[in-house]
Design a protein around this motif. Structure first.
Motif, PDB file in Angstrom:
ATOM      1  N   PHE A   9       0.872  -1.171   0.000  1.00  0.00           N
ATOM      2  CA  PHE A   9       0.000   0.000   0.000  1.00  0.00           C
ATOM      3  C   PHE A   9       0.910   1.222   0.000  1.00  0.00           C
ATOM      4  O   PHE A   9       1.824   1.312   0.803  1.00  0.00           O
ATOM      5  N   PHE A  48     -12.602  -4.340  -0.976  1.00  0.00           N
ATOM      6  CA  PHE A  48     -11.947  -3.769   0.205  1.00  0.00           C
ATOM      7  C   PHE A  48     -10.804  -4.665   0.688  1.00  0.00           C
ATOM      8  O   PHE A  48      -9.736  -4.168   1.060  1.00  0.00           O
ATOM      9  N   ARG A  51      -7.884  -4.271  -1.651  1.00  0.00           N
ATOM     10  CA  ARG A  51      -7.270  -2.947  -1.498  1.00  0.00           C
ATOM     11  C   ARG A  51      -6.485  -2.851  -0.200  1.00  0.00           C
ATOM     12  O   ARG A  51      -5.357  -2.344  -0.185  1.00  0.00           O
ATOM     13  N   ALA A  52      -7.054  -3.338   0.890  1.00  0.00           N
ATOM     14  CA  ALA A  52      -6.371  -3.254   2.183  1.00  0.00           C
ATOM     15  C   ALA A  52      -5.152  -4.172   2.242  1.00  0.00           C
ATOM     16  O   ALA A  52      -4.109  -3.792   2.777  1.00  0.00           O
ATOM     17  N   SER A  59      -7.296  -3.601  -6.464  1.00  0.00           N
ATOM     18  CA  SER A  59      -8.717  -3.320  -6.311  1.00  0.00           C
ATOM     19  C   SER A  59      -9.361  -2.972  -7.653  1.00  0.00           C
ATOM     20  O   SER A  59      -8.971  -1.993  -8.293  1.00  0.00           O
ATOM     21  N   LYS A  85      -5.604   5.616   5.094  1.00  0.00           N
ATOM     22  CA  LYS A  85      -6.549   5.190   4.053  1.00  0.00           C
ATOM     23  C   LYS A  85      -6.607   3.667   3.985  1.00  0.00           C
ATOM     24  O   LYS A  85      -7.675   3.088   3.742  1.00  0.00           O
ATOM     25  N   ARG A  86      -5.468   3.012   4.215  1.00  0.00           N
ATOM     26  CA  ARG A  86      -5.462   1.546   4.263  1.00  0.00           C
ATOM     27  C   ARG A  86      -6.287   1.068   5.453  1.00  0.00           C
ATOM     28  O   ARG A  86      -7.047   0.112   5.350  1.00  0.00           O
ATOM     29  N   PHE A  87      -6.138   1.737   6.586  1.00  0.00           N
ATOM     30  CA  PHE A  87      -6.917   1.398   7.775  1.00  0.00           C
ATOM     31  C   PHE A  87      -8.411   1.566   7.485  1.00  0.00           C
ATOM     32  O   PHE A  87      -9.224   0.709   7.849  1.00  0.00           O
ATOM     33  N   ALA A  89      -9.850   1.329   4.573  1.00  0.00           N
ATOM     34  CA  ALA A  89     -10.236   0.223   3.689  1.00  0.00           C
ATOM     35  C   ALA A  89     -10.415  -1.065   4.489  1.00  0.00           C
ATOM     36  O   ALA A  89     -11.301  -1.878   4.191  1.00  0.00           O
ATOM     37  N   THR A  90      -9.606  -1.240   5.517  1.00  0.00           N
ATOM     38  CA  THR A  90      -9.730  -2.425   6.377  1.00  0.00           C
ATOM     39  C   THR A  90     -11.057  -2.394   7.138  1.00  0.00           C
ATOM     40  O   THR A  90     -11.730  -3.425   7.271  1.00  0.00           O
TER      41      THR A  90
END
Length: 168
Positions: A9, A48, A51-52, A59, A85-87, A89-90
């Motif tokens: 990421f 999601f 992506r995460a 994604s 942003k990763r968080f 998505a998680t």
């Protein structure tokens, strides 16, 4: 292929692209909620999770936005920290996975609807107002020491956002 040592990421992402991705999620969430098309949560869950876990390049929604939508938006890139942003998505992955499992098992329909409302409100806040609920939670976890500062150096030093190569 990503070079060895490069995170999956990105450390820095384009906030405009992130908001456009949230807009697509918002539309899918609205359709799922309004038309009771709960299977869309499974589609969102897969997106999601990809992506995460693997970054925006894995994604389908992010790739669609990057290839089709973002080139039509004239706004300049706005670098922002990637880890929050990763968080976020998680959080989306957890919520939509829970909704999918509950739908598939035929249990807790009111909970699926409640998750559906969250999956409309959160991306609406991000796409329309630029307010990322997951990012705020991430910042709170950093302040509490749950998330170490080294996870997101860009969160603490805005100058790193301006100098880093942005992607999404």
């Amino acid at each position: 292929m990503r070079p060895v040592g490069q995170p999956r990421f990105p450390r820095v992402v384009d906030d405009v692209t992130v908001r456009l991705i949230a807009g697509v999620v918002l539309v899918l969430g609205l359709v799922a909620l309004a038309a009771h098309q709960w299977w869309l949560y499974a589609v969102l869950a897969v997106d999601f999770i990809l992506r995460a876990a693997l970054g925006p390049q894995a994604s389908p929604v992010a790739r669609f936005v990057q290839a089709v939508v973002r080139p039509r938006v004239r706004a300049a890139k706005r670098p922002t920290a990637g880890p929050p942003k990763r968080f976020a998505a998680t959080i989306g992955a957890v919520m939509t996975t829970a909704a999918s499992v509950l739908w598939l098992t035929g249990t807790a329909a009111p909970v699926v609807v409640a998750i559906g409302v969250v999956m409309v409100v959160f991306p609406a806040l991000e796409s329309l107002l630029g307010f990322c609920v997951g990012c705020v939670l991430f910042g709170g976890l950093m302040k509490l020491g749950v998330v170490p500062e080294e996870i997101c150096l860009e969160c603490a030093d805005i100058s790193l956002r301006r100098t880093a190569t942005t992607s999404s």
